[in-house]
Motif scaffolding. Structure first.
Motif, PDB file in Angstrom:
ATOM      1  N   GLY A   1       0.798  -1.216   0.000  1.00 25.39           N
ATOM      2  CA  GLY A   1       0.000   0.000   0.000  1.00 25.39           C
ATOM      3  C   GLY A   1       0.830   1.264   0.000  1.00 25.39           C
ATOM      4  O   GLY A   1       1.827   1.394  -0.714  1.00 25.39           O
ATOM      5  N   SER A   2       0.431   2.210   0.850  1.00 22.43           N
ATOM      6  CA  SER A   2       1.087   3.513   0.899  1.00 22.43           C
ATOM      7  C   SER A   2       2.434   3.459   1.597  1.00 22.43           C
ATOM      8  O   SER A   2       3.151   4.467   1.628  1.00 22.43           O
ATOM      9  CB  SER A   2       0.180   4.510   1.635  1.00 22.43           C
ATOM     10  OG  SER A   2      -0.048   4.087   2.959  1.00 22.43           O
ATOM     11  N   LEU A   3       2.795   2.315   2.182  1.00 18.52           N
ATOM     12  CA  LEU A   3       4.074   2.201   2.873  1.00 18.52           C
ATOM     13  C   LEU A   3       5.201   1.797   1.930  1.00 18.52           C
ATOM     14  O   LEU A   3       6.312   1.532   2.369  1.00 18.52           O
ATOM     15  CB  LEU A   3       3.954   1.181   4.010  1.00 18.52           C
ATOM     16  CG  LEU A   3       2.918   1.501   5.088  1.00 18.52           C
ATOM     17  CD1 LEU A   3       2.844   0.373   6.098  1.00 18.52           C
ATOM     18  CD2 LEU A   3       3.227   2.812   5.768  1.00 18.52           C
ATOM     19  N   GLY A   4       4.908   1.720   0.640  1.00 20.88           N
ATOM     20  CA  GLY A   4       5.915   1.311  -0.328  1.00 20.88           C
ATOM     21  C   GLY A   4       7.142   2.199  -0.322  1.00 20.88           C
ATOM     22  O   GLY A   4       8.262   1.736  -0.540  1.00 20.88           O
ATOM     23  N   MET A   5       6.962   3.504  -0.070  1.00 22.13           N
ATOM     24  CA  MET A   5       8.098   4.425  -0.073  1.00 22.13           C
ATOM     25  C   MET A   5       9.086   4.084   1.029  1.00 22.13           C
ATOM     26  O   MET A   5      10.294   4.224   0.849  1.00 22.13           O
ATOM     27  CB  MET A   5       7.603   5.869   0.089  1.00 22.13           C
ATOM     28  CG  MET A   5       8.692   6.903  -0.092  1.00 22.13           C
ATOM     29  SD  MET A   5       9.473   6.786  -1.728  1.00 22.13           S
ATOM     30  CE  MET A   5      10.805   7.966  -1.541  1.00 22.13           C
ATOM     31  N   LEU A   6       8.584   3.613   2.178  1.00 27.45           N
ATOM     32  CA  LEU A   6       9.487   3.210   3.257  1.00 27.45           C
ATOM     33  C   LEU A   6      10.305   2.001   2.830  1.00 27.45           C
ATOM     34  O   LEU A   6      11.519   1.941   3.086  1.00 27.45           O
ATOM     35  CB  LEU A   6       8.691   2.892   4.518  1.00 27.45           C
ATOM     36  CG  LEU A   6       9.494   2.299   5.690  1.00 27.45           C
ATOM     37  CD1 LEU A   6      10.581   3.262   6.134  1.00 27.45           C
ATOM     38  CD2 LEU A   6       8.576   1.939   6.844  1.00 27.45           C
ATOM     39  N   MET A   7       9.668   1.035   2.183  1.00 28.31           N
ATOM     40  CA  MET A   7      10.380  -0.144   1.718  1.00 28.31           C
ATOM     41  C   MET A   7      11.452   0.227   0.706  1.00 28.31           C
ATOM     42  O   MET A   7      12.587  -0.250   0.778  1.00 28.31           O
ATOM     43  CB  MET A   7       9.400  -1.148   1.115  1.00 28.31           C
ATOM     44  CG  MET A   7       8.480  -1.803   2.120  1.00 28.31           C
ATOM     45  SD  MET A   7       7.331  -2.933   1.331  1.00 28.31           S
ATOM     46  CE  MET A   7       8.469  -3.986   0.431  1.00 28.31           C
ATOM     47  N   VAL A   8      11.082   1.091  -0.240  1.00 30.25           N
ATOM     48  CA  VAL A   8      12.052   1.527  -1.246  1.00 30.25           C
ATOM     49  C   VAL A   8      13.224   2.230  -0.577  1.00 30.25           C
ATOM     50  O   VAL A   8      14.394   1.979  -0.905  1.00 30.25           O
ATOM     51  CB  VAL A   8      11.372   2.454  -2.275  1.00 30.25           C
ATOM     52  CG1 VAL A   8      12.412   3.094  -3.190  1.00 30.25           C
ATOM     53  CG2 VAL A   8      10.350   1.676  -3.098  1.00 30.25           C
ATOM     54  N   SER A   9      12.939   3.100   0.377  1.00 31.90           N
ATOM     55  CA  SER A   9      14.003   3.836   1.079  1.00 31.90           C
ATOM     56  C   SER A   9      14.934   2.881   1.810  1.00 31.90           C
ATOM     57  O   SER A   9      16.158   3.054   1.810  1.00 31.90           O
ATOM     58  CB  SER A   9      13.381   4.827   2.071  1.00 31.90           C
ATOM     59  OG  SER A   9      12.531   5.739   1.415  1.00 31.90           O
ATOM     60  N   PHE A  10      14.345   1.867   2.444  1.00 26.10           N
ATOM     61  CA  PHE A  10      15.163   0.920   3.201  1.00 26.10           C
ATOM     62  C   PHE A  10      16.059   0.104   2.268  1.00 26.10           C
ATOM     63  O   PHE A  10      17.255  -0.089   2.551  1.00 26.10           O
ATOM     64  CB  PHE A  10      14.261   0.001   4.016  1.00 26.10           C
ATOM     65  CG  PHE A  10      15.013  -1.007   4.834  1.00 26.10           C
ATOM     66  CD1 PHE A  10      15.885  -0.606   5.823  1.00 26.10           C
ATOM     67  CD2 PHE A  10      14.850  -2.362   4.609  1.00 26.10           C
ATOM     68  CE1 PHE A  10      16.587  -1.532   6.584  1.00 26.10           C
ATOM     69  CE2 PHE A  10      15.549  -3.297   5.360  1.00 26.10           C
ATOM     70  CZ  PHE A  10      16.407  -2.881   6.347  1.00 26.10           C
ATOM     71  N   TYR A  11      15.512  -0.389   1.175  1.00 21.27           N
ATOM     72  CA  TYR A  11      16.326  -1.155   0.238  1.00 21.27           C
ATOM     73  C   TYR A  11      17.424  -0.285  -0.378  1.00 21.27           C
ATOM     74  O   TYR A  11      18.551  -0.749  -0.590  1.00 21.27           O
ATOM     75  CB  TYR A  11      15.450  -1.776  -0.855  1.00 21.27           C
ATOM     76  CG  TYR A  11      14.856  -3.107  -0.458  1.00 21.27           C
ATOM     77  CD1 TYR A  11      15.453  -4.296  -0.837  1.00 21.27           C
ATOM     78  CD2 TYR A  11      13.714  -3.176   0.328  1.00 21.27           C
ATOM     79  CE1 TYR A  11      14.922  -5.522  -0.459  1.00 21.27           C
ATOM     80  CE2 TYR A  11      13.175  -4.399   0.711  1.00 21.27           C
ATOM     81  CZ  TYR A  11      13.784  -5.572   0.314  1.00 21.27           C
ATOM     82  OH  TYR A  11      13.264  -6.776   0.700  1.00 21.27           O
ATOM     83  N   VAL A  12      17.106   0.980  -0.656  1.00 22.28           N
ATOM     84  CA  VAL A  12      18.120   1.900  -1.186  1.00 22.28           C
ATOM     85  C   VAL A  12      19.244   2.067  -0.172  1.00 22.28           C
ATOM     86  O   VAL A  12      20.432   2.033  -0.528  1.00 22.28           O
ATOM     87  CB  VAL A  12      17.484   3.262  -1.520  1.00 22.28           C
ATOM     88  CG1 VAL A  12      18.560   4.319  -1.759  1.00 22.28           C
ATOM     89  CG2 VAL A  12      16.606   3.144  -2.762  1.00 22.28           C
ATOM     90  N   ALA A  13      18.888   2.248   1.110  1.00 26.75           N
ATOM     91  CA  ALA A  13      19.908   2.437   2.145  1.00 26.75           C
ATOM     92  C   ALA A  13      20.793   1.200   2.284  1.00 26.75           C
ATOM     93  O   ALA A  13      22.015   1.314   2.434  1.00 26.75           O
ATOM     94  CB  ALA A  13      19.239   2.764   3.476  1.00 26.75           C
TER      95      ALA A  13
END
Length: 436
Positions: A218-230
């Motif tokens: 859902g809307s938490l996708g940006m957190l997942m993307v940020s974590f994988y990027v980090a």
């Protein structure tokens, strides 16, 4: 015949099992959660082997290192490296949170969040001050060190046992020979258990996709993307740079450890690959005593994936709940996280436990905000585990080189054999690995 031969490789079997598991979880979501016992059973079998293998490996390693000064120097250098890597991981997670701002604009009222699903994680939190952490290393009985399967009490007992054998070389020689024989037997048992890795991967992926599905992001996708990027940035910038400074290419090490990394990816746990990592790092030319000391310690003191998660998730909660965090508060939060990121089990869900333990001592951030992360934690646990495994493998090689306990020719030869056209199977590596 050419088609059948690759299918005999463990990492190929694991990849196929993961694909089949994801397909089953997607098309038959009701059946996916029913297959979770396959993953739990596999992890349980491997976890059963960890404590005795770590004990035998460390005892043999301490007796091979001999000098207490050498052991103390190795432990000091390893712990210093662990904390430097953890500090870098915490800083990188913080920078990623400020740059990408994954929680901005959500405007969530923490008082309206359902925290009932946090109970199972809150039970895993405990005081993380230095005294309490130190006392947790001491088992109630000698055999009790093996009871819960925790690495640090076994590490303490193994060090004491190894020091005692060094102090009585005559009487200790037959005991050491017995321990070496037990270790070889345990590794053979482990090799049989690892044949079940595809089954465990199949069950884990079927459960994950069937239970959560892609819509849970859902809307938490940006957190997942940020974590994988980090996590990718930490591996590509910090670990790859340090590997280059030490004279080897990180991507070759990743290819050499591809089977272990795939198992971690499928099970979201670092524990199943600990015994195999010991054997593979010894096969790279790292001294078995040093591997036996540094790697098990790293499993509790060098969880860089968890460190990235802690800062990124904490700032996400602050942004999502519109909580302003000052510079002194961030500094205090980082100091707390240097403790809460240590000693967490390398299993799925341990990141949430460490996060709750952190927020309980930081009153400005609402613990209820953790409820936002429960639904997607499983999707981030793989990156936490992978980052920590890669970091610990690199740390062992770094410390081995600092101590002059790494055969660089062997390292280059084994990593060269891990490139396309020269890949070795897990069975070949196991045969070539030094016996503990």
């Amino acid at each position: 015949m050419r088609l059948v031969r690759p299918l005999r490789l463990l990492y190929v079997q694991v990849v196929l099992a993961m694909v089949l598991g994801m397909a089953l979880g997607h098309f038959l979501p009701q059946a996916g959660p029913l297959l979770k016992p396959l993953s739990d059973g596999f992890i349980g079998l491997v976890r059963m082997m960890i404590a005795p293998i770590v004990f035998c490996t460390i005892v043999s390693g301490v007796t091979s290192l001999g000098s207490g000064n050498a052991i103390g120097r190795t432990i000091f250098r390893a712990l210093a490296l662990f904390y430097l890597l953890t500090a870098a991981a915490l800083a990188l997670g913080l920078v990623t949170a400020f740059v990408l701002r994954p929680g901005a604009g959500m405007h969530i009222d923490a008082s309206h969040l359902d925290v009932s699903n946090l109970a199972q994680y809150a039970k895993g939190t405990h005081p993380r001050d230095v005294v309490a952490f130190g006392m947790s290393l001491i088992p109630e009985t000698m055999l009790g060190a093996f009871d819960k399967g925790e690495v640090l009490p076994v590490l303490l007992l193994s060090l004491l046992f190894g020091f005692a054998l060094n102090s009585c070389p005559g009487a200790g020689r037959p005991v050491l020979a017995l321990i070496d024989g037990i270790a070889e037997t345990l590794f053979r048992i482990l090799a049989m258990i690892m044949r079940l890795a595809p089954l465990g991967a199949f069950g884990a992926m079927a459960f994950t996709v069937g239970r959560f599905g892609i819509r849970s992001v859902g809307s938490l996708g940006m957190l997942m993307v940020s974590f994988y990027v980090a996590c990718v940035l930490f591996i590509a910038l910090v670990l790859a740079l340090l590997a280059r400074v030490h004279g080897f290419a990180l991507w070759r090490l990743l290819r050499y450890l591809r089977e272990e990394l795939l198992i971690v990816l499928a099970t979201s746990s670092t524990e199943p690959v600990l015994p195999r990592l010991i054997a593979k790092l010894e096969a790279l030319g790292c001294d078995k005593g040093l591997v036996g000391l540094v790697l098990p310690a790293g499993y509790s003191f060098n969880l860089d994936g968890t460190a990235i998660y802690l800062t990124l998730a904490s700032m996400f909660i602050a942004q999502a709940c519109d909580v302003a965090v000052s510079a002194p508060q961030i500094a205090a939060m980082l100091a707390v996280m240097l403790l809460t990121s240590k000693g967490a089990a390398g299993v799925s869900g341990s990141g949430l436990v460490a996060l709750i333990a952190t927020l309980t001592v930081i009153p400005d951030l609402p613990v209820a905000g953790v409820a936002l992360l429960v639904g997607i934690d499983r999707f981030m646990s793989e990156a936490r585990a992978l980052t920590s495994v890669v970091s610990n493998a690199c740390a062992v090689i770094f410390v081995s080189m600092w101590e002059g306990a790494c055969d660089r020719a062997c390292l280059g030869r084994m990593l060269g054999a891990a490139t396309p056209g020269g890949a070795q199977s897990a069975e070949e590596v196991a045969r070539n690995a030094p016996k503990t």
